[in-house]
Write an enzyme that holds these catalytic residues in place. Structure first.
Site, PDB file in Angstrom:
ATOM      1  N   ARG A  51     -13.245  10.403   4.350  1.00 53.23           N
ATOM      2  CA  ARG A  51     -12.923   9.646   3.124  1.00 53.23           C
ATOM      3  C   ARG A  51     -11.933  10.418   2.254  1.00 53.23           C
ATOM      4  O   ARG A  51     -11.031   9.855   1.667  1.00 53.23           O
ATOM      5  CB  ARG A  51     -14.191   9.292   2.328  1.00 53.23           C
ATOM      6  N   TYR A 103       0.371 -12.703  -6.831  1.00 48.24           N
ATOM      7  CA  TYR A 103      -0.508 -12.960  -5.689  1.00 48.24           C
ATOM      8  C   TYR A 103      -1.880 -13.415  -6.216  1.00 48.24           C
ATOM      9  O   TYR A 103      -2.427 -12.813  -7.145  1.00 48.24           O
ATOM     10  CB  TYR A 103      -0.643 -11.687  -4.854  1.00 48.24           C
ATOM     11  N   ASP A 175       4.331  -4.729  -6.773  1.00 49.32           N
ATOM     12  CA  ASP A 175       3.840  -5.116  -5.458  1.00 49.32           C
ATOM     13  C   ASP A 175       5.082  -5.418  -4.609  1.00 49.32           C
ATOM     14  O   ASP A 175       5.756  -6.421  -4.821  1.00 49.32           O
ATOM     15  CB  ASP A 175       2.929  -6.346  -5.609  1.00 49.32           C
ATOM     16  N   LYS A 200       1.006  -7.246   5.909  1.00 56.37           N
ATOM     17  CA  LYS A 200       2.108  -8.182   6.090  1.00 56.37           C
ATOM     18  C   LYS A 200       3.236  -7.528   6.902  1.00 56.37           C
ATOM     19  O   LYS A 200       3.034  -7.248   8.061  1.00 56.37           O
ATOM     20  CB  LYS A 200       2.558  -8.691   4.726  1.00 56.37           C
TER      21      LYS A 200
END
Ligand code: PLP
Length: 383
Positions: A51, A103, A175, A200
């Site tokens: 992590r 978004y 973004d 994407k």
């Protein structure tokens, strides 16, 4: 002798930059370990617990930072996990100014989740710097932008907004999912934080959900790294490898998809069944000049309005080449219906006010032959 700094296209490939020092393997190995043996417990080694850090994730994070021209990159389990970490830079009582046509998931995180922790958001028309300025309050700490925006490809002047926000002591976040660092590098325009849905174009094959954050400022890098570890939304070692694998072909994919999108946008604009085409590569697209001054291409996503739900549903039912789905940026063309898909999380009145009506379709252009795509669209449009 001066060595030429590799351009992003070369860096994407990996190649010699990613040769594994232990084995000479081309590409970073997938280190599927949750924990790492410590020879000297008093002095922890470079890796302790996945992590907090993992060699495979570190390799793709370094790649992301270099592509965006930042100093530190962070890979997350999704674009929304990346967004969550960045919004967590804020404190209770802080205010966010966000672009109106954001978004849908980012809109939902701001209005339904972070609002519960005392973080307020105002949505402004970011294409108009004055409107953005009017939305500022004394406690505004962050400006959240997307350009070109989803799904109407609205263009925001990044230099102007970032400079305004900086004067007011607010961070600017962009973004950059639609453009990728091959077309637009917001950090070089004065933006503080870049966020991606790497699901994407970066991943590029519709087989991965991932997110990324890149920053330049060392303090901000320290804070985002802290939040990535504290909140835990990391990208797994296997998916980190898959993301780096996808990025290797980013330039070839994006160049080809953008060229096809440009051609389809032109043809759709001339089609009698199409009321309007939204694409920054069309000369009459609002903000096309601002876009050209901050990005090196119009991208591979376009939207078009057929005027009615009936017409839009007719095309969605008739097409045979593109997939009908949410998401974008894959090798296969994807036709989506923002009204019920990507923007369903926005209240209908908000959607309509933005111009996201029931006749709007969004096309993410893939690698298929342009004539196959056009023949299919033309048939579906009933022309
Ligand atoms: C898909 C998308 C997101 C969300 O990313 P996930 O990987 O689905 O969590 C954020 N911003 C934009 C512009 C997107 O297209």
């Amino acid at each position: 002798m001066n060595r030429r700094r590799p351009s992003p296209a070369t860096r994407c490939v990996g190649g010699r930059a990613e040769v594994d020092p232990a084995t000479g393997a081309l590409g970073t190995p997938i280190v599927m370990a949750s924990t790492f043996h410590q020879d000297d417990p008093g002095r922890p080694g470079p890796w302790e617990y996945t992590r907090s850090g993992n060699p495979t994730r570190h390799a793709v994070e370094t790649l992301l930072a270099e592509l965006e021209g930042g100093t530190a990159g962070f890979a997350f389990a999704s674009g929304m996990a990346a967004t969550t970490a960045v919004l967590s830079l804020l404190n209770q009582g802080d205010h966010v100014v966000a672009a109106r046509d954001l978004y849908g998931g980012t809109f939902r995180a701001l209005t339904a989740v972070f609002s519960r922790f005392g973080i307020e958001a105002t949505f402004a028309d970011a294409t108009d710097p004055d409107a953005l300025g009017r939305a500022f309050r004394s406690n505004t700490r962050m400006v959240w932008l997307e350009t070109p925006s989803n799904p109407l490809l609205h263009v925001t002047d990044l230099r102007a907004c970032a400079s305004f926000a900086r004067q007011r002591g607010a961070l600017t976040v962009v973004d950059n999912t639609f453009m990728t660092p091959l077309r637009q590098r917001p950090l070089e325009l004065g933006v503080d934080v870049v966020v991606h849905s790497a699901t994407k174009f970066l991943g590029g094959h519709s087989d991965l959900v991932a997110g990324a954050v890149v920053v330049s400022d060392p303090d901000l890098a320290q804070q985002v790294g802290y939040l990535q570890n504290a909140l835990g939304g990391i990208l797994s070692p296997h998916d980190s490898w898959l993301l780096a694998r996808g990025i290797k072909t980013l330039k070839a994919r994006y160049d080809a998809e953008e060229a096809t999108a440009q051609e389809l946008a032109r043809r759709l604009a001339d089609h009698p069944a199409v009321e309007r085409v939204y694409y920054p590569g069309l000369p009459d697209h609002p903000g096309a000049e601002v876009h050209a001054a901050q990005a090196s291409g119009p991208g591979a996503v376009l939207s078009f309005d057929l005027g009615s739900e009936e017409a839009a549903l007719g095309v969605l039912r008739a097409v045979e080449v593109p997939a009908v789905a949410v998401s974008l940026g894959g090798v296969e063309s994807i036709l989506s219906y923002p009204w019920t898909m990507s923007h369903a999380a926005m209240p209908p009145a908000h959607r309509r006010a933005l111009g996201i009506g029931p006749g709007l379709l969004r096309l993410s252009v893939g690698l298929e032959d342009v004539e196959d795509l056009w023949a299919d669209l033309e048939r579906a449009l009933g022309g």
